[in-house]
Design an enzyme around this catalytic site. Structure first.
Site, PDB file in Angstrom:
ATOM      1  N   ASN A  66      -9.062  16.942   0.744  1.00  0.00           N
ATOM      2  CA  ASN A  66      -8.944  17.630   2.025  1.00  0.00           C
ATOM      3  C   ASN A  66      -9.820  18.883   2.023  1.00  0.00           C
ATOM      4  O   ASN A  66     -10.773  18.969   1.266  1.00  0.00           O
ATOM      5  CB  ASN A  66      -7.478  17.924   2.360  1.00  0.00           C
ATOM      6  CG  ASN A  66      -7.186  17.765   3.852  1.00  0.00           C
ATOM      7  OD1 ASN A  66      -7.914  18.266   4.689  1.00  0.00           O
ATOM      8  ND2 ASN A  66      -6.113  17.060   4.163  1.00  0.00           N
ATOM      9  N   ARG A  67      -9.483  19.871   2.810  1.00  0.00           N
ATOM     10  CA  ARG A  67     -10.411  20.969   3.080  1.00  0.00           C
ATOM     11  C   ARG A  67     -10.027  22.273   2.386  1.00  0.00           C
ATOM     12  O   ARG A  67      -8.842  22.567   2.211  1.00  0.00           O
ATOM     13  CB  ARG A  67     -10.497  21.193   4.593  1.00  0.00           C
ATOM     14  CG  ARG A  67     -11.129  19.995   5.308  1.00  0.00           C
ATOM     15  CD  ARG A  67     -10.826  19.986   6.787  1.00  0.00           C
ATOM     16  NE  ARG A  67     -11.504  18.869   7.448  1.00  0.00           N
ATOM     17  CZ  ARG A  67     -11.005  17.636   7.543  1.00  0.00           C
ATOM     18  NH1 ARG A  67      -9.814  17.346   7.025  1.00  0.00           N
ATOM     19  NH2 ARG A  67     -11.688  16.688   8.144  1.00  0.00           N
ATOM     20  N   HIS A 108     -13.012  17.410   0.296  1.00  0.00           N
ATOM     21  CA  HIS A 108     -12.823  16.360  -0.709  1.00  0.00           C
ATOM     22  C   HIS A 108     -13.554  16.596  -2.026  1.00  0.00           C
ATOM     23  O   HIS A 108     -14.133  15.679  -2.609  1.00  0.00           O
ATOM     24  CB  HIS A 108     -13.211  15.005  -0.131  1.00  0.00           C
ATOM     25  CG  HIS A 108     -12.278  14.497   0.940  1.00  0.00           C
ATOM     26  ND1 HIS A 108     -10.946  14.849   0.981  1.00  0.00           N
ATOM     27  CD2 HIS A 108     -12.486  13.649   1.984  1.00  0.00           C
ATOM     28  CE1 HIS A 108     -10.375  14.237   2.016  1.00  0.00           C
ATOM     29  NE2 HIS A 108     -11.279  13.522   2.633  1.00  0.00           N
ATOM     30  N   HIS A 157      -8.256   7.394  -0.706  1.00  0.00           N
ATOM     31  CA  HIS A 157      -8.746   7.448   0.678  1.00  0.00           C
ATOM     32  C   HIS A 157      -8.966   6.046   1.255  1.00  0.00           C
ATOM     33  O   HIS A 157      -9.976   5.801   1.918  1.00  0.00           O
ATOM     34  CB  HIS A 157     -10.033   8.267   0.741  1.00  0.00           C
ATOM     35  CG  HIS A 157     -10.274   8.960   2.044  1.00  0.00           C
ATOM     36  ND1 HIS A 157     -10.513   8.282   3.217  1.00  0.00           N
ATOM     37  CD2 HIS A 157     -10.302  10.277   2.367  1.00  0.00           C
ATOM     38  CE1 HIS A 157     -10.712   9.142   4.194  1.00  0.00           C
ATOM     39  NE2 HIS A 157     -10.575  10.372   3.707  1.00  0.00           N
ATOM     40  N   TYR A 173      -8.797   3.005   3.772  1.00  0.00           N
ATOM     41  CA  TYR A 173      -8.710   2.806   5.223  1.00  0.00           C
ATOM     42  C   TYR A 173      -8.058   1.448   5.485  1.00  0.00           C
ATOM     43  O   TYR A 173      -8.567   0.418   5.021  1.00  0.00           O
ATOM     44  CB  TYR A 173     -10.095   2.805   5.852  1.00  0.00           C
ATOM     45  CG  TYR A 173     -10.788   4.137   5.960  1.00  0.00           C
ATOM     46  CD1 TYR A 173     -10.928   4.774   7.188  1.00  0.00           C
ATOM     47  CD2 TYR A 173     -11.351   4.750   4.836  1.00  0.00           C
ATOM     48  CE1 TYR A 173     -11.606   5.984   7.310  1.00  0.00           C
ATOM     49  CE2 TYR A 173     -12.027   5.955   4.946  1.00  0.00           C
ATOM     50  CZ  TYR A 173     -12.151   6.568   6.182  1.00  0.00           C
ATOM     51  OH  TYR A 173     -12.819   7.757   6.291  1.00  0.00           O
ATOM     52  N   ASP A 203      -5.919  13.592  12.736  1.00  0.00           N
ATOM     53  CA  ASP A 203      -6.499  13.914  11.431  1.00  0.00           C
ATOM     54  C   ASP A 203      -5.738  15.138  10.939  1.00  0.00           C
ATOM     55  O   ASP A 203      -6.280  16.247  10.852  1.00  0.00           O
ATOM     56  CB  ASP A 203      -7.999  14.186  11.518  1.00  0.00           C
ATOM     57  CG  ASP A 203      -8.664  14.241  10.144  1.00  0.00           C
ATOM     58  OD1 ASP A 203      -7.937  14.059   9.129  1.00  0.00           O
ATOM     59  OD2 ASP A 203      -9.887  14.474  10.072  1.00  0.00           O
ATOM     60  N   GLN A 237      -1.757  12.851   4.924  1.00  0.00           N
ATOM     61  CA  GLN A 237      -2.768  13.068   5.958  1.00  0.00           C
ATOM     62  C   GLN A 237      -2.946  11.753   6.710  1.00  0.00           C
ATOM     63  O   GLN A 237      -3.349  10.737   6.144  1.00  0.00           O
ATOM     64  CB  GLN A 237      -4.101  13.493   5.335  1.00  0.00           C
ATOM     65  CG  GLN A 237      -5.182  13.856   6.351  1.00  0.00           C
ATOM     66  CD  GLN A 237      -5.136  15.308   6.791  1.00  0.00           C
ATOM     67  OE1 GLN A 237      -4.351  16.094   6.263  1.00  0.00           O
ATOM     68  NE2 GLN A 237      -5.973  15.682   7.740  1.00  0.00           N
ATOM     69  N   GLU A 253      -3.102   9.321   3.497  1.00  0.00           N
ATOM     70  CA  GLU A 253      -3.508   9.938   2.247  1.00  0.00           C
ATOM     71  C   GLU A 253      -2.402  10.884   1.758  1.00  0.00           C
ATOM     72  O   GLU A 253      -2.263  11.996   2.257  1.00  0.00           O
ATOM     73  CB  GLU A 253      -4.800  10.726   2.452  1.00  0.00           C
ATOM     74  CG  GLU A 253      -5.927   9.948   3.094  1.00  0.00           C
ATOM     75  CD  GLU A 253      -6.953  10.869   3.721  1.00  0.00           C
ATOM     76  OE1 GLU A 253      -7.463  11.780   3.018  1.00  0.00           O
ATOM     77  OE2 GLU A 253      -7.240  10.711   4.918  1.00  0.00           O
TER      78      GLU A 253
END
Length: 358
Positions: A80-81, A107, A180, A182, A256, A294, A323
């Protein structure tokens, strides 16, 4: 029950990339690369027993090397950030490499764990597993400490994908690990995920600014489009006028966001979510001991240069991510979860995606 190893390609420096195929006794299969710990395929049965690949990804190594989006990768040292790509730990300020034009990090840096070539140990047992290991050296991506990480993927005979993380460090550092993947339970090429029903046992979410960096505000989901405590389709509330939804989508509404689980301070490996595709009948239950997840609805899957497997065109909101992790940018917010790992401590955490039908 079965593990098949085959050459998948070579890195630009000539190192070999292998693909491992795991198969359980029910015929469920998962394909994994030693590059990035990428899960390239996951074949799950529908209500009629027909298997479909339910994970997004690419056909070749070159696409995984060149594309964005972290398709199916392991993410770290900090997922993440991190706002302004900066944090202070024990009085020392660390300036990381920014991965965005706005000066933030996403990430793990320019060469996060998604770009590592992992050491792999095959565990060809009753339930096939892969033990993936890396040592991220002191100063890697400008993080402190030699960070030793082992991640074990197990494909169980109950049709579950179990992910077990164990990490240690020799200096105080920060970490937030996740996978991660999808998903589209109708099949990765089956179209929109907005009709997928989703339940998340989360009583709050984290608000962000326009760069998707947490503001520090933890907001209750009550009366908002972020309330998934009772199952609803992912798209049901996306037409609602909501600033947070619009920030996540850019020019349209999307998710998100970090959702914080109810009673998250009471740790335990419990069910925290469930996704259901009514057409195929596939169910995916989320079990974890992490305090957050997330939810990302693939709002930026627009890279025409890198089509998905079979030449399937990238398209927004056709895949979603769940996530599991701690709160993003935790180190920069006193009211967030602890992201610090110290010498002598062991980070030991498990997430599991359980597949069934109804």
């Amino acid at each position: 029950m079965s593990i098949l190893k085959e050459l998948y390609g070579k890195m630009p420096d000539g190192r070999a990339v292998y693909r491992y195929t795991l198969e359980n006794k029910n015929g469920m299969k998962m394909k994994v690369l030693n590059y990035g710990g990428v899960v390239t395929e996951l074949w799950a049965p529908d209500r009629n027993g027909c298997f479909t690949d339910v994970i997004g990804g690419y056909d070749c190594l070159e696409s995984y090397l060149g594309a964005d989006g972290f398709q199916g990768t392991l993410v770290g040292r900090v997922a993440n950030r991190i706002g302004n790509a900066r944090f202070t730990l024990d009085g020392v300020e660390y300036q990381l490499d920014a991965t965005s034009d706005n000066g933030h990090q996403l990430h793990g840096g320019l060469k996060g764990f998604d770009k590592y070539l992992w050491d792999v140990k095959e565990i060809d047992a009753e339930e096939p597993a892969l033990e993936l290991h890396i040592l991220s050296p002191d100063g890697d991506q400008k993080y402190p400490g030699n960070f030793d990480l082992t991640v074990t993927y197990t494909l169980t005979n109950k049709n579950a994908w179990n992910i077990h993380y164990v990490a240690t460090t020799d200096k105080p550092t920060i970490t937030n690990l996740t996978q991660h993947a999808y998903f589209n339970l109708g099949g990765y090429a089956s179209g929109s995920i907005l009709d997928t029903e989703l339940m998340l046992d989360a009583d709050s979410y984290i608000r962000t600014d326009a760069d998707l960096i947490p503001t520090g505000e933890i907001k209750a989901v009550d009366g908002t489009p972020f309330d998934f405590r009772t199952a609803k389709t992912i798209g049901r509330d996306l037409a609602v006028e909501n600033e947070d939804l619009l920030l996540a989508g850019g020019s349209f509404n999307g998710y998100d966001h970090c959702f914080n689980f109810t009673g998250r301070d009471t740790l335990g490996f419990v069910k925290r979510g469930e996704a259901y595709d009514k057409v195929s009948g596939r169910v995916m239950e989320l079990y974890t001991d992490r305090p957050c997840v997330q939810l990302y609805t693939g709002n930026f899957l627009t890279n025409a240069a890198f089509p998905f497997k079979g030449g399937y065109k990238q398209s927004v909101q056709t895949l979603f991510c769940l996530e599991t992790q701690i709160m993003p940018d935790s180190i920069n917010h006193e009211n967030f979860t602890n992201s610090v790992l110290r010498p002598g401590e062991v980070l030991d955490t498990t997430t599991e995606y359980r597949f069934s039908t109804k």
